[in-house]
Design a protein around this motif. Structure first.
Motif, PDB file in Angstrom:
ATOM      1  N   ILE A  68       9.952   4.368   0.235  1.00  0.00           N
ATOM      2  CA  ILE A  68       8.649   4.613   0.567  1.00  0.00           C
ATOM      3  C   ILE A  68       7.568   3.477   0.424  1.00  0.00           C
ATOM      4  O   ILE A  68       5.951   3.613   0.214  1.00  0.00           O
ATOM      5  CB  ILE A  68       8.057   5.663  -0.994  1.00  0.00           C
ATOM      6  CG1 ILE A  68       8.194   4.723  -2.604  1.00  0.00           C
ATOM      7  CG2 ILE A  68       9.495   6.497  -0.734  1.00  0.00           C
ATOM      8  CD1 ILE A  68       7.893   5.113  -3.939  1.00  0.00           C
ATOM      9  N   HIS A  69       7.711   2.297   0.383  1.00  0.00           N
ATOM     10  CA  HIS A  69       7.074   0.949   0.834  1.00  0.00           C
ATOM     11  C   HIS A  69       7.716   0.179   2.184  1.00  0.00           C
ATOM     12  O   HIS A  69       8.416  -0.696   1.316  1.00  0.00           O
ATOM     13  CB  HIS A  69       6.383   0.844  -0.667  1.00  0.00           C
ATOM     14  CG  HIS A  69       5.488  -0.297  -0.339  1.00  0.00           C
ATOM     15  ND1 HIS A  69       4.564  -0.229   0.298  1.00  0.00           N
ATOM     16  CD2 HIS A  69       5.427  -1.872  -0.284  1.00  0.00           C
ATOM     17  CE1 HIS A  69       3.639  -1.715   0.921  1.00  0.00           C
ATOM     18  NE2 HIS A  69       4.208  -2.557   0.475  1.00  0.00           N
ATOM     19  N   THR A  70       7.048   0.047   3.023  1.00  0.00           N
ATOM     20  CA  THR A  70       7.746  -1.429   3.712  1.00  0.00           C
ATOM     21  C   THR A  70       6.073  -1.517   4.609  1.00  0.00           C
ATOM     22  O   THR A  70       5.436  -0.835   4.317  1.00  0.00           O
ATOM     23  CB  THR A  70       9.008  -0.795   4.123  1.00  0.00           C
ATOM     24  OG1 THR A  70       8.751  -2.044   5.196  1.00  0.00           O
ATOM     25  CG2 THR A  70       8.988  -0.206   5.631  1.00  0.00           C
ATOM     26  N   HIS A  71       6.488  -2.371   5.650  1.00  0.00           N
ATOM     27  CA  HIS A  71       5.553  -3.541   6.110  1.00  0.00           C
ATOM     28  C   HIS A  71       6.724  -3.022   7.440  1.00  0.00           C
ATOM     29  O   HIS A  71       7.346  -4.520   7.194  1.00  0.00           O
ATOM     30  CB  HIS A  71       5.071  -3.685   5.714  1.00  0.00           C
ATOM     31  CG  HIS A  71       3.858  -4.521   4.611  1.00  0.00           C
ATOM     32  ND1 HIS A  71       3.446  -3.915   4.464  1.00  0.00           N
ATOM     33  CD2 HIS A  71       4.313  -5.117   2.794  1.00  0.00           C
ATOM     34  CE1 HIS A  71       2.576  -3.499   3.294  1.00  0.00           C
ATOM     35  NE2 HIS A  71       3.599  -4.498   2.401  1.00  0.00           N
ATOM     36  N   LEU A  72       6.430  -2.619   8.082  1.00  0.00           N
ATOM     37  CA  LEU A  72       7.861  -2.764   9.181  1.00  0.00           C
ATOM     38  C   LEU A  72       7.710  -3.956  10.665  1.00  0.00           C
ATOM     39  O   LEU A  72       8.606  -4.181  10.208  1.00  0.00           O
ATOM     40  CB  LEU A  72       7.905  -1.213  10.027  1.00  0.00           C
ATOM     41  CG  LEU A  72       8.561  -0.336   9.255  1.00  0.00           C
ATOM     42  CD1 LEU A  72       7.965   0.293  10.553  1.00  0.00           C
ATOM     43  CD2 LEU A  72       9.867  -0.345   8.708  1.00  0.00           C
ATOM     44  N   MET A 230      -1.608   2.240  -2.394  1.00  0.00           N
ATOM     45  CA  MET A 230      -2.124   0.820  -2.440  1.00  0.00           C
ATOM     46  C   MET A 230      -0.898  -0.074  -3.520  1.00  0.00           C
ATOM     47  O   MET A 230      -0.593   0.144  -4.095  1.00  0.00           O
ATOM     48  CB  MET A 230      -3.943   1.181  -3.130  1.00  0.00           C
ATOM     49  CG  MET A 230      -4.502   0.093  -3.631  1.00  0.00           C
ATOM     50  SD  MET A 230      -5.885   0.287  -4.479  1.00  0.00           S
ATOM     51  CE  MET A 230      -6.051  -1.789  -5.095  1.00  0.00           C
ATOM     52  N   HIS A 231      -1.736  -1.113  -3.145  1.00  0.00           N
ATOM     53  CA  HIS A 231      -0.571  -2.291  -3.653  1.00  0.00           C
ATOM     54  C   HIS A 231      -1.316  -2.871  -5.322  1.00  0.00           C
ATOM     55  O   HIS A 231      -2.361  -2.515  -4.780  1.00  0.00           O
ATOM     56  CB  HIS A 231      -0.335  -3.618  -3.532  1.00  0.00           C
ATOM     57  CG  HIS A 231       0.017  -4.322  -1.954  1.00  0.00           C
ATOM     58  ND1 HIS A 231      -0.210  -4.052  -0.509  1.00  0.00           N
ATOM     59  CD2 HIS A 231       1.244  -3.881  -1.518  1.00  0.00           C
ATOM     60  CE1 HIS A 231       0.430  -3.997   0.526  1.00  0.00           C
ATOM     61  NE2 HIS A 231       1.474  -4.200  -0.012  1.00  0.00           N
ATOM     62  N   VAL A 232      -0.693  -2.710  -6.221  1.00  0.00           N
ATOM     63  CA  VAL A 232      -1.592  -2.183  -7.357  1.00  0.00           C
ATOM     64  C   VAL A 232      -0.987  -3.163  -8.423  1.00  0.00           C
ATOM     65  O   VAL A 232       0.046  -2.934  -8.590  1.00  0.00           O
ATOM     66  CB  VAL A 232      -1.526  -0.545  -8.067  1.00  0.00           C
ATOM     67  CG1 VAL A 232      -2.040  -0.882  -9.004  1.00  0.00           C
ATOM     68  CG2 VAL A 232      -2.344   0.366  -7.087  1.00  0.00           C
ATOM     69  N   VAL A 267       1.996   1.338  -5.493  1.00  0.00           N
ATOM     70  CA  VAL A 267       2.993   0.007  -5.012  1.00  0.00           C
ATOM     71  C   VAL A 267       3.436  -1.095  -6.190  1.00  0.00           C
ATOM     72  O   VAL A 267       2.245  -2.305  -6.419  1.00  0.00           O
ATOM     73  CB  VAL A 267       2.888  -0.399  -3.346  1.00  0.00           C
ATOM     74  CG1 VAL A 267       3.956  -1.486  -3.357  1.00  0.00           C
ATOM     75  CG2 VAL A 267       2.915   0.724  -2.677  1.00  0.00           C
ATOM     76  N   HIS A 268       4.518  -0.911  -6.476  1.00  0.00           N
ATOM     77  CA  HIS A 268       4.002  -2.636  -7.350  1.00  0.00           C
ATOM     78  C   HIS A 268       3.803  -2.382  -8.484  1.00  0.00           C
ATOM     79  O   HIS A 268       5.114  -1.731  -9.646  1.00  0.00           O
ATOM     80  CB  HIS A 268       4.021  -3.937  -7.254  1.00  0.00           C
ATOM     81  CG  HIS A 268       4.145  -4.510  -5.696  1.00  0.00           C
ATOM     82  ND1 HIS A 268       5.108  -4.474  -5.315  1.00  0.00           N
ATOM     83  CD2 HIS A 268       3.230  -4.863  -4.267  1.00  0.00           C
ATOM     84  CE1 HIS A 268       5.648  -4.814  -3.753  1.00  0.00           C
ATOM     85  NE2 HIS A 268       4.130  -5.179  -4.136  1.00  0.00           N
ATOM     86  N   CYS A 269       2.695  -2.223  -9.112  1.00  0.00           N
ATOM     87  CA  CYS A 269       2.669  -2.005 -10.751  1.00  0.00           C
ATOM     88  C   CYS A 269       3.425  -2.740 -11.910  1.00  0.00           C
ATOM     89  O   CYS A 269       3.819  -2.481 -12.887  1.00  0.00           O
ATOM     90  CB  CYS A 269       3.022  -0.119 -10.842  1.00  0.00           C
ATOM     91  SG  CYS A 269       1.844   0.727  -9.684  1.00  0.00           S
ATOM     92  N   THR A 318      11.600  -1.119  -0.353  1.00  0.00           N
ATOM     93  CA  THR A 318      12.067  -2.516  -0.044  1.00  0.00           C
ATOM     94  C   THR A 318      10.899  -3.349   0.009  1.00  0.00           C
ATOM     95  O   THR A 318      11.124  -4.450  -0.058  1.00  0.00           O
ATOM     96  CB  THR A 318      12.871  -2.477   1.855  1.00  0.00           C
ATOM     97  OG1 THR A 318      12.008  -2.125   2.124  1.00  0.00           O
ATOM     98  CG2 THR A 318      14.185  -1.159   1.893  1.00  0.00           C
ATOM     99  N   ASP A 319       9.544  -3.216   0.434  1.00  0.00           N
ATOM    100  CA  ASP A 319       8.543  -3.589   0.752  1.00  0.00           C
ATOM    101  C   ASP A 319       9.274  -4.562   1.693  1.00  0.00           C
ATOM    102  O   ASP A 319      10.243  -4.038   2.716  1.00  0.00           O
ATOM    103  CB  ASP A 319       8.078  -4.768  -0.684  1.00  0.00           C
ATOM    104  CG  ASP A 319       6.594  -5.198  -0.521  1.00  0.00           C
ATOM    105  OD1 ASP A 319       6.439  -5.160   0.735  1.00  0.00           O
ATOM    106  OD2 ASP A 319       6.625  -5.956  -1.550  1.00  0.00           O
ATOM    107  N   GLY A 320       8.364  -5.415   2.762  1.00  0.00           N
ATOM    108  CA  GLY A 320       8.544  -5.318   3.726  1.00  0.00           C
ATOM    109  C   GLY A 320       9.453  -6.673   3.676  1.00  0.00           C
ATOM    110  O   GLY A 320       9.869  -7.108   2.886  1.00  0.00           O
TER     111      GLY A 320
HETATM  112 ZN   LIG Z   1       3.434  -4.278   0.012  1.00  0.00          ZN
END
Ligand SMILES: [Zn+2]
Length: 467
Positions: A68-72, A230-232, A267-269, A318-320
């Motif tokens: 649910i979170h990546t920057h391809l 959002m990155h939080v 995202v992150h928290c 995974t994140d990017g």
């Molecule tokens: Zn990210």
């Protein structure tokens, strides 16, 4: 007999349904893009026939993982920006790359990320594309998702400030313009790829958005039905910046401006106070847990066990590839469990089943797609992968969930099906020339690093130039 399109027999089926049933000799019938039925092979054999029948004896079938979170596009910077904290890393590596990347490069490098997601059992990704002002870059990443065969949510990031933080001009637009572009993308692409794709909104980070910007994103989400991610609080800096701007911490600010809601995926928290958690619970937000990225950037350990105990939806990500160096969801499953065990000094705080739940049902729920994906059940989308046991890393197998979470690697993923379509069979992509794509992407990344100036980061380390 009932005719279906694809019939898989004699698999060990890990359903991830409400009872977490595991069928030791199970069969699954697929009609068009959906699961028509599943059950014991002996019973299913009496009902179903298909043009394509697969004997999956000895293999295990899992619902597709949900990343649910990546920057391809960040495959572009894999291996360039090592050993830096996030604020330094974005300025030295990702921003210079984003500033000069062209659509062809964005397409190829995103496609590499998509292929690795599939190879590691992911069938759905949510992409968080930077707020670049060239529409062709957005179209290129979307095309990569569509061509890869993945299910995806493409989110268009809104960034309207942050010049003092080094955010280049091409990544900042007036909120009105950026939201208009997001609506254009939604009109053009929602439902594309036989219903595999939809569009969402993203807010880059608290230090790159104004208060009117926050309120405008929420209004747009309410009007269009797009989710917000959002990155939080990835690092302590988020709260420092928010305090400087508004005299309030990040999450209270998001709460007061109405940004938080059940359609908000934080995202992150990593750095959360009790008050932050309480505000998340009041607005029923979802959380993306990025264990590998958080370790890679030294950001900290997100309090995921506490957030899960409060009933929040948790998905794994995974994140990017810039802050992970790969897109391996199997590795993420393992680290997701292990990092919490370390943080709590308690090996029982996250068990393998919990990690798999986050990577399947949790991610589906976070995206608002729990009725479509995340488990194997009749009527749901036919998104799944088949795991073969005989690699040295995985053998011997006893408990399928423990094997997948702790011992499996990409060579164990033998077949991947998304939307009823076989995308990979016997470890080979059926619809794309992977070797060619990897070579083209390598060449593109080399050219891009030269133009972006990130190649100079390699001066003391030596350059690997295979093409
Ligand atoms: Zn990210």
């Amino acid at each position: 007999m009932q005719k279906v399109d694809l019939f898989i027999r004699h698999a060990l089926v890990v359903t991830q349904d409400d009872q977490r049933r595991i069928l030791e000799d199970g069969a699954l019938a697929v009609k068009a893009d959906r699961i028509a039925a599943l059950g014991p092979t002996a019973e299913m054999d009496a009902v179903f026939t298909a043009d394509r029948v697969i004997d999956a004896s000895g293999r295990a079938l899992f619902p597709g993982l949900v990343n649910i979170h990546t920057h391809l596009f960040q495959s572009a910077v894999k291996g360039l920006g090592e050993d830096m904290p996030v604020e330094q890393w974005v300025q030295a590596v990702t921003f210079p790359t984003a500033r000069v990347i062209n659509p062809e490069e964005a397409y190829l490098l995103s496609l590499v990320s998509c292929l690795e997601n599939l190879r590691s059992g992911a069938t759905t990704v949510m992409d968080f594309m930077y707020s670049l002002d060239n529409p062709a870059l957005h179209d290129a990443v979307i095309q990569a998702i569509l061509d890869s065969g993945l299910r995806g949510r493409y989110t268009r990031t809104i960034v309207d400030s942050g010049e003092e933080m080094g955010i280049p001009a091409v990544m900042r637009q007036p909120v009105k313009e950026a939201l208009a572009h997001a609506r254009t993308l939604q009109n053009r692409y929602n439902g594309a790829g036989d219903g595999r794709l939809d569009i969402g909104l993203a807010i880059g980070v608290i230090w790159a958005i104004t208060e009117p910007g926050l309120r405008a994103v929420r209004r747009c989400a309410d009007e269009t039905g797009m989710t917000i991610t959002m990155h939080v609080n990835e690092t302590l800096f988020d709260n420092v910046a928010a305090q400087q701007r508004w005299g309030r911490a990040t999450i209270p600010m998001l709460f007061e401006t109405g940004v938080l809601g059940p359609d908000f995926i934080a995202v992150h928290c990593v750095h959360m106070t009790d008050e932050d958690i309480e505000l998340f619970v009041r607005r029923n937000v979802a959380v993306a847990y990025n264990p590998v990225s958080n370790m890679y950037l030294g950001s900290g350990i997100a309090p995921i066990v506490q957030l899960a105990r409060q009933g929040l939806r948790i998905g794994l990500a995974t994140d990017g590839s810039g802050s992970n160096n790969c897109q391996d969801m199997l590795e993420t499953l393992k680290f997701g469990a292990l990092l919490q065990k370390v943080g709590h000094m308690d090996p029982s705080c996250v068990v393998a089943q919990q990690a798999l739940d986050w990577a399947t049902r949790g991610g589906a729920a976070a995206l608002g797609l729990a009725d479509q994906i995340g488990s194997l059940a009749p009527g749901k989308k036919a998104d799944f992968f088949l795991v073969t046991p005989f690699t040295a890393k995985a053998t011997p197998v006893h408990d399928p969930v423990a094997t997948l979470v702790y011992s499996a690697g990409q060579p164990n993923v033998e077949m991947v099906v998304v939307n009823g379509r076989i995308l990979m069979e016997n470890g080979v992509f059926t619809h794309l020339n992977e070797t060619q794509i990897l070579h083209d992407a390598q060449r593109a990344a080399q050219n891009l690093a030269r133009r972006a100036g990130t190649e100079k980061l390699l001066e003391r380390r030596g350059k690997w130039r295979p093409v």
